[in-house]
Design an enzyme around this catalytic site. Structure first.
Site, PDB file in Angstrom:
ATOM      1  N   CYS A  57      15.546  11.736 -11.911  1.00  0.00           N
ATOM      2  CA  CYS A  57      15.440  11.118 -13.366  1.00  0.00           C
ATOM      3  C   CYS A  57      15.666  12.043 -14.264  1.00  0.00           C
ATOM      4  O   CYS A  57      16.009  13.317 -13.818  1.00  0.00           O
ATOM      5  CB  CYS A  57      13.524  10.838 -12.870  1.00  0.00           C
ATOM      6  SG  CYS A  57      12.600  11.181 -14.987  1.00  0.00           S
ATOM      7  N   ASP A  58      16.230  10.921 -15.200  1.00  0.00           N
ATOM      8  CA  ASP A  58      16.228  12.623 -16.703  1.00  0.00           C
ATOM      9  C   ASP A  58      16.095  13.461 -17.513  1.00  0.00           C
ATOM     10  O   ASP A  58      16.156  14.521 -18.130  1.00  0.00           O
ATOM     11  CB  ASP A  58      17.570  11.236 -17.526  1.00  0.00           C
ATOM     12  CG  ASP A  58      16.199  10.541 -18.290  1.00  0.00           C
ATOM     13  OD1 ASP A  58      15.340   9.413 -18.029  1.00  0.00           O
ATOM     14  OD2 ASP A  58      16.707  10.420 -19.292  1.00  0.00           O
ATOM     15  N   CYS A  92      -6.236   5.547 -13.418  1.00  0.00           N
ATOM     16  CA  CYS A  92      -4.929   4.740 -12.966  1.00  0.00           C
ATOM     17  C   CYS A  92      -4.854   3.431 -12.548  1.00  0.00           C
ATOM     18  O   CYS A  92      -4.572   2.853 -12.354  1.00  0.00           O
ATOM     19  CB  CYS A  92      -4.219   5.863 -13.395  1.00  0.00           C
ATOM     20  SG  CYS A  92      -3.899   7.492 -14.450  1.00  0.00           S
ATOM     21  N   CYS A 142      -6.482   0.783 -13.301  1.00  0.00           N
ATOM     22  CA  CYS A 142      -7.472  -0.110 -14.571  1.00  0.00           C
ATOM     23  C   CYS A 142      -6.521  -1.102 -14.567  1.00  0.00           C
ATOM     24  O   CYS A 142      -5.428  -1.564 -14.234  1.00  0.00           O
ATOM     25  CB  CYS A 142      -6.049   1.448 -15.299  1.00  0.00           C
ATOM     26  SG  CYS A 142      -5.483   1.059 -17.103  1.00  0.00           S
ATOM     27  N   CYS A 169       2.176  -0.630 -17.437  1.00  0.00           N
ATOM     28  CA  CYS A 169       2.833   0.591 -17.221  1.00  0.00           C
ATOM     29  C   CYS A 169       3.060   1.965 -16.756  1.00  0.00           C
ATOM     30  O   CYS A 169       4.288   2.985 -16.063  1.00  0.00           O
ATOM     31  CB  CYS A 169       1.514   2.005 -18.308  1.00  0.00           C
ATOM     32  SG  CYS A 169      -0.055   2.314 -17.702  1.00  0.00           S
ATOM     33  N   CYS A 208       5.701   7.555 -17.704  1.00  0.00           N
ATOM     34  CA  CYS A 208       6.536   8.717 -16.770  1.00  0.00           C
ATOM     35  C   CYS A 208       6.068  10.231 -16.461  1.00  0.00           C
ATOM     36  O   CYS A 208       4.801  10.487 -17.230  1.00  0.00           O
ATOM     37  CB  CYS A 208       7.400   9.062 -18.423  1.00  0.00           C
ATOM     38  SG  CYS A 208       8.331  11.163 -17.579  1.00  0.00           S
ATOM     39  N   CYS A 234      -2.016   7.804 -23.260  1.00  0.00           N
ATOM     40  CA  CYS A 234      -2.965   6.610 -21.509  1.00  0.00           C
ATOM     41  C   CYS A 234      -3.699   5.593 -22.962  1.00  0.00           C
ATOM     42  O   CYS A 234      -3.463   4.362 -23.128  1.00  0.00           O
ATOM     43  CB  CYS A 234      -3.299   7.332 -20.669  1.00  0.00           C
ATOM     44  SG  CYS A 234      -4.954   5.625 -19.939  1.00  0.00           S
TER      45      CYS A 234
END
Length: 124
Positions: free
Chosen positions: A10-11, A52, A55, A61, A65, A84
């Protein structure tokens, strides 16, 4: 991917433990399909707090990240994305219009008709 060909999971995680390899030495398809990258992707879901996972907007979503999962859930569990509240407000706000546009598209009608439905006129 970095300027020298190094590829990371991942960047936001350009650090040694997330280095997949270098595309000058290993084909890109092998790096992105590697066990390390698969584990990284699966861990994004597996590390979500219960709040989460339950949710109603998780489908869109996906917990955001992992670098932003710095807050506590209302019941004190770690791993809540600090964006969130905004994500939940936004995705809840657009839910009905998106459903209407999807219905329009299924009927082979332009999604832009949403403007007429909501505002009684064509788009500006």
């Amino acid at each position: 991917m970095e300027h020298n060909g190094d590829l990371y999971s991942c960047d936001h995680f350009v650090e040694p433990r997330h280095l997949l390899g270098n595309i000058l030495e290993t084909p890109l398809i092998e790096l992105v399909g590697s066990e390390q990258q698969l584990k990284f992707g699966l861990n994004k879901k597996a590390s979500l707090p219960r709040y989460c996972r339950e949710c109603p907007v998780l489908f869109t979503c996906n917990g955001g990240c992992p670098k932003n999962r710095t807050d506590l859930t209302p019941d004190g569990e770690a791993g809540l994305n600090h964006l969130c509240k905004g994500y939940k407000a936004f995705f809840t706000h657009i839910d009905q219009p998106m459903r209407i546009m999807a219905g329009l598209l299924r009927q082979r009608r332009p999604a832009a008709e949403i403007m007429k439905i909501y505002y009684g006129k064509e788009k500006p």
